[in-house]
Design a protein around this motif. Structure first.
Motif, PDB file in Angstrom:
ATOM      1  N   ASN B  48       0.760  -1.119   0.030  1.00 53.13           N
ATOM      2  CA  ASN B  48       0.013  -0.158   0.065  1.00 53.13           C
ATOM      3  C   ASN B  48       0.722   1.398  -0.141  1.00 53.13           C
ATOM      4  N   ILE B  49       2.040   0.955   0.637  1.00 53.69           N
ATOM      5  CA  ILE B  49       3.010   2.413   0.474  1.00 53.69           C
ATOM      6  C   ILE B  49       3.182   2.781  -1.102  1.00 53.69           C
ATOM      7  N   ALA B  50       3.691   1.676  -1.864  1.00 50.96           N
ATOM      8  CA  ALA B  50       3.870   1.760  -3.254  1.00 50.96           C
ATOM      9  C   ALA B  50       2.493   2.383  -4.142  1.00 50.96           C
ATOM     10  N   LEU B  51       1.561   1.446  -3.709  1.00 49.80           N
ATOM     11  CA  LEU B  51       0.422   1.599  -4.581  1.00 49.80           C
ATOM     12  C   LEU B  51      -0.550   2.777  -4.145  1.00 49.80           C
ATOM     13  N   GLY B  52      -0.727   2.838  -2.731  1.00 48.88           N
ATOM     14  CA  GLY B  52      -1.727   3.905  -2.317  1.00 48.88           C
ATOM     15  C   GLY B  52      -1.124   5.117  -2.401  1.00 48.88           C
ATOM     16  N   LEU B  53       0.288   5.158  -1.918  1.00 50.61           N
ATOM     17  CA  LEU B  53       0.622   6.597  -1.683  1.00 50.61           C
ATOM     18  C   LEU B  53       1.536   6.917  -2.900  1.00 50.61           C
ATOM     19  N   GLY B  54       2.135   5.935  -3.590  1.00 46.74           N
ATOM     20  CA  GLY B  54       2.986   6.334  -4.691  1.00 46.74           C
ATOM     21  C   GLY B  54       2.222   6.055  -5.955  1.00 46.74           C
ATOM     22  N   GLY B  55       1.146   5.307  -5.936  1.00 40.96           N
ATOM     23  CA  GLY B  55       0.497   5.358  -7.146  1.00 40.96           C
ATOM     24  C   GLY B  55       1.209   4.146  -8.126  1.00 40.96           C
ATOM     25  N   LEU B  56       2.046   3.306  -7.394  1.00 38.34           N
ATOM     26  CA  LEU B  56       2.855   2.369  -8.208  1.00 38.34           C
ATOM     27  C   LEU B  56       2.339   1.007  -8.250  1.00 38.34           C
ATOM     28  N   VAL B  57       1.595   0.568  -9.181  1.00 40.23           N
ATOM     29  CA  VAL B  57       0.858  -0.756  -9.237  1.00 40.23           C
ATOM     30  C   VAL B  57       1.867  -1.750  -9.477  1.00 40.23           C
ATOM     31  N   SER B  58       2.382  -2.207  -8.392  1.00 40.93           N
ATOM     32  CA  SER B  58       3.464  -3.421  -8.458  1.00 40.93           C
ATOM     33  C   SER B  58       2.760  -4.868  -8.650  1.00 40.93           C
ATOM     34  N   LEU B  59       3.014  -5.588  -9.727  1.00 39.08           N
ATOM     35  CA  LEU B  59       2.360  -6.931  -9.701  1.00 39.08           C
ATOM     36  C   LEU B  59       3.706  -7.834  -9.206  1.00 39.08           C
ATOM     37  N   GLY B  60       4.631  -7.274  -8.835  1.00 33.65           N
ATOM     38  CA  GLY B  60       5.823  -8.174  -8.509  1.00 33.65           C
ATOM     39  C   GLY B  60       6.229  -8.218  -6.912  1.00 33.65           C
ATOM     40  N   HIS B  61       5.105  -7.926  -6.048  1.00 27.95           N
ATOM     41  CA  HIS B  61       5.620  -7.933  -4.866  1.00 27.95           C
ATOM     42  C   HIS B  61       5.919  -9.260  -4.289  1.00 27.95           C
ATOM     43  N   ALA B  62       5.363 -10.232  -5.011  1.00 31.97           N
ATOM     44  CA  ALA B  62       5.403 -11.724  -4.648  1.00 31.97           C
ATOM     45  C   ALA B  62       7.152 -11.867  -4.454  1.00 31.97           C
ATOM     46  N   ALA B  63       7.990 -11.114  -5.095  1.00 29.27           N
ATOM     47  CA  ALA B  63       9.375 -11.314  -5.223  1.00 29.27           C
ATOM     48  C   ALA B  63       9.987 -11.035  -3.741  1.00 29.27           C
ATOM     49  N   PHE B  64       9.421 -10.011  -3.125  1.00 27.35           N
ATOM     50  CA  PHE B  64       9.968  -9.733  -1.824  1.00 27.35           C
ATOM     51  C   PHE B  64       9.117 -10.686  -0.736  1.00 27.35           C
ATOM     52  N   PHE B  65       7.995 -10.701  -1.091  1.00 27.01           N
ATOM     53  CA  PHE B  65       7.425 -12.014  -0.142  1.00 27.01           C
ATOM     54  C   PHE B  65       8.215 -13.293  -0.127  1.00 27.01           C
ATOM     55  N   GLY B  66       8.547 -13.640  -1.274  1.00 20.52           N
ATOM     56  CA  GLY B  66       9.340 -14.980  -1.458  1.00 20.52           C
ATOM     57  C   GLY B  66      10.680 -14.679  -1.057  1.00 20.52           C
ATOM     58  N   ILE B  67      11.300 -13.797  -1.210  1.00 24.37           N
ATOM     59  CA  ILE B  67      12.764 -13.389  -0.765  1.00 24.37           C
ATOM     60  C   ILE B  67      12.575 -13.539   0.802  1.00 24.37           C
ATOM     61  N   GLY B  68      11.775 -12.990   1.572  1.00 21.75           N
ATOM     62  CA  GLY B  68      11.634 -12.936   2.870  1.00 21.75           C
ATOM     63  C   GLY B  68      11.547 -14.680   3.427  1.00 21.75           C
ATOM     64  N   GLY B  69      10.694 -14.966   2.499  1.00 19.17           N
ATOM     65  CA  GLY B  69      10.292 -16.381   2.948  1.00 19.17           C
ATOM     66  C   GLY B  69      11.473 -17.391   2.704  1.00 19.17           C
ATOM     67  N   TYR B  70      12.506 -17.243   1.694  1.00 19.13           N
ATOM     68  CA  TYR B  70      13.487 -18.008   1.497  1.00 19.13           C
ATOM     69  C   TYR B  70      14.559 -17.655   2.440  1.00 19.13           C
ATOM     70  N   ALA B  71      14.562 -16.332   2.916  1.00 23.02           N
ATOM     71  CA  ALA B  71      15.602 -16.051   3.728  1.00 23.02           C
ATOM     72  C   ALA B  71      15.449 -16.845   5.041  1.00 23.02           C
ATOM     73  N   MET B  72      14.234 -16.967   5.392  1.00 21.94           N
ATOM     74  CA  MET B  72      13.776 -17.860   6.706  1.00 21.94           C
ATOM     75  C   MET B  72      14.278 -19.358   5.922  1.00 21.94           C
TER      76      MET B  72
END
Lengths: 249, 327
Positions: B48-72
């Motif tokens: 929502n920080i990118a999309l709501g505040l910045g208007g950036l419609v990212s369809l790639g946020h799974a990349a960060f979700f996955g990186i967090g997951g794989y880090a664990m």
């Protein structure tokens, strides 16, 4: 004579076969209002875009306070003191009047905006924004959304935002457009007072305003400046009368 | 009190009361469900920080979700196999400490967001959507073809990671930790929105030219927002992996990106608690409708259509009216 605040040297811009700017040169000196007039399609907007940094010229230079800024983008030129207002108001419409003015104050700091604190809290930003709003008579509507403002108020807000920047030079694209008689007169008085702070390059269709305000006038026709001079000089210039005013007595 | 404040307060109270009730009535499954909602909400708060505040419609946020997951997943799998992460030039062991894993997840997703953002933000509109989607899919296919960490099958972690002084295996404790992280994310999002940076970013969303005209660079503002956004979503990924004790390439898939966007839209774009309301609604629907039919996504699709067509402000917008901006 002092160095010009803004100088344009040999500016050329072509769009395919159309030459929108042909070897344009002129100065804007400290303390003056220099009006740029010309019929529709003369290339005024193209010239403004090149001055403000939105459009790269094919050739020539734009010199701001003695520095060549031709290669700099819009934001960098703004940081060097060039404040521009738009022909069609370009404001953050969902935001309030105060938020728009604070945005200008934020830009004027020349620093990256902070990630913490309250942008609208009491402090230098808010103070600077309020001062600009008071000067333009918008103090009472500071809390209103821009989308709810009248056309005239939006034009004033454009100028208020420019004021927050404490600029070295104003570039105003038809600030009077769409104002009623009283509004245009008020704005005229404001601009007359403003030029002592920073010179104004004024693109305007309202000829009464131009003749009343301008210290010098440049006439742009088909991408070329055909005359530059005082109001009286331009009024009697034969080329101007033929090309622009449409009569050749 | 404003209606939105009331709604947000009720939502917060619900998030505290529901798991306590589930505990009291001995339904640990519901606590796990609530944990899932809270973690997904954090991913949405990030987006929502990118999309709501910045208007950036990212369809790639799974990349960060996955990186967090794989880090664990990577750190914990090395720790559980007593197999050092690297041995040269110095030996680094894996870890099962949540705080360490979170820090590494934050750093890794921030770096990835910086790289992806720096390239993607040179485009805008539909091209930005496509390029972020492409980056997400790149990570997805990379994870599939990385046999060292399970490839397509994913990676199971046999124990839940630890947090000093807490029994993280207790569902309520892990829920509390996740809720604390969500609260942290909300504080970050709230602070950003009211800061000078937030004002500038929000103005640049409405008119990039306006921002440039006052000497601000929309690119710099958006990149900063994108990095903070991706980092929060990465933290959610690490928590999500810990919740499931399992990571798989699905975390990187474009469906995951789409779901995070759905939380934000369902709840209300640019509303602080929008992603929280959206994620809670999503998980509730998933649970309730999932019990009715395997094809519950059809109903979700219809609901989403309804929201987009008739309730642009999402759940919060339709209940609390349009956003009121402070003077």
């Amino acid at each position: 004579m002092t160095d010009p605040v803004l100088a344009v040297r040999g500016l050329c811009k072509r769009f395919g076969a159309l030459a929108a700017s042909r070897d344009i040169s002129f100065d804007l000196r400290q303390g003056e209002i220099h009006a740029l007039i010309g019929p529709n399609g003369a290339g005024k907007s193209t010239l403004i875009a090149q001055l403000a940094g939105g459009l790269k010229p094919d050739a020539g230079q734009v010199i701001l306070n003695g520095d060549d800024v031709t290669a700099l983008d819009t934001a960098a030129r703004a940081r060097r003191g060039l404040a521009r207002t738009f022909q069609v108001s370009d404001l953050a419409g969902e935001d309030t009047v105060l938020q728009n003015a604070v945005l200008g104050a934020l830009g004027a700091t020349g620093r990256r905006p902070r990630l913490f604190g309250n942008a609208l809290g009491p402090g230098a930003l808010r103070g600077r924004a309020h001062a600009a709003l008071e000067r333009t008579g918008l103090g009472d509507v500071a809390a209103q959304r821009v989308a709810d403002l009248s056309h005239g108020q939006r034009r004033l807000l454009e100028i208020a935002v420019a004021l927050t920047l404490s600029p070295r030079v104003f570039v105003m694209d038809e600030p009077m457009a769409g104002l009623d008689g009283a509004g245009a007169l008020r704005l005229r008085a404001m601009l007359a007072g403003l030029k002592a702070e920073a010179p104004i390059l004024l693109v305007e269709h309202d000829m009464d305003a131009v003749f009343a305000l301008a210290d010098r006038i440049s006439v742009l026709v088909e991408g070329r400046i055909i005359a530059t001079g005082t109001v009286d000089e331009v009024r009697v210039d034969v080329d101007v009368r033929r090309a622009y005013l449409g009569d050749a007595p | 009190m404003r209606r939105e404040t009331l709604f947000n307060t009720a939502l917060c109270l619900g998030l505290v009361a529901f798991p306590l009730w589930a505990q009291a009535t001995d339904q640990p499954f519901l606590i796990t469900l609530a944990t899932r909602a809270v973690i997904l909400a954090l991913a949405g708060v990030g987006l929502n920080i990118a999309l709501g505040l910045g208007g950036l419609v990212s369809l790639g946020h799974a990349a960060f979700f996955g990186i967090g997951g794989y880090a664990m997943g990577i750190l914990a799998s090395h720790a559980q196999n007593y197999d050092p992460l690297i041995e040269w030039p110095l030996s680094i062991e894996g870890t099962t400490s949540m705080p360490v894993i979170w820090l590494i997840a934050l750093a890794a997703s921030a770096l990835a967001a910086l790289a992806i953002g720096a390239l993607s933000l040179r485009t805008s509109g539909v091209y930005f959507i496509m390029i972020t989607l492409a980056f997400g899919q790149m990570f997805y296919y990379f994870a599939i073809s990385w046999p060292a960490y399970g490839g397509e099958d994913g990676l199971s972690i046999y124990v839940r990671n630890g947090f000093p002084g807490l029994n993280t295996l207790d569902p309520l404790t892990f829920y509390g930790l996740s809720l604390a992280m969500l609260a942290l994310g909300l504080v970050v999002a709230w602070q950003l929105a009211r800061s000078p940076f937030g004002l500038a970013l929000n103005a640049a969303r409405q008119s990039a030219m306006r921002a440039r005209t006052v000497g601000l660079s929309p690119y710099g503002l958006r990149l900063t927002a994108f990095v903070i956004s991706g980092t929060l979503t990465g933290l959610a990924g690490a928590l999500f992996a810990d919740l499931n004790r399992f990571v798989s390439p699905t975390m990187f898939s474009w469906q995951t990106s789409g779901e995070i966007v759905v939380f934000v839209i369902l709840g209300g774009v640019a509303r602080l608690f929008g992603p929280v309301a959206g994620a809670v609604l999503f998980v509730t629907l998933e649970h309730v409708l999932g019990g009715v039919s395997d094809y519950w996504h059809i109903y979700l699709g219809a609901l989403l259509l309804g929201v987009v067509l008739f309730a642009r402000g999402g759940l919060i917008g339709s209940i609390c009216g349009p956003a009121v901006r402070h003077d």
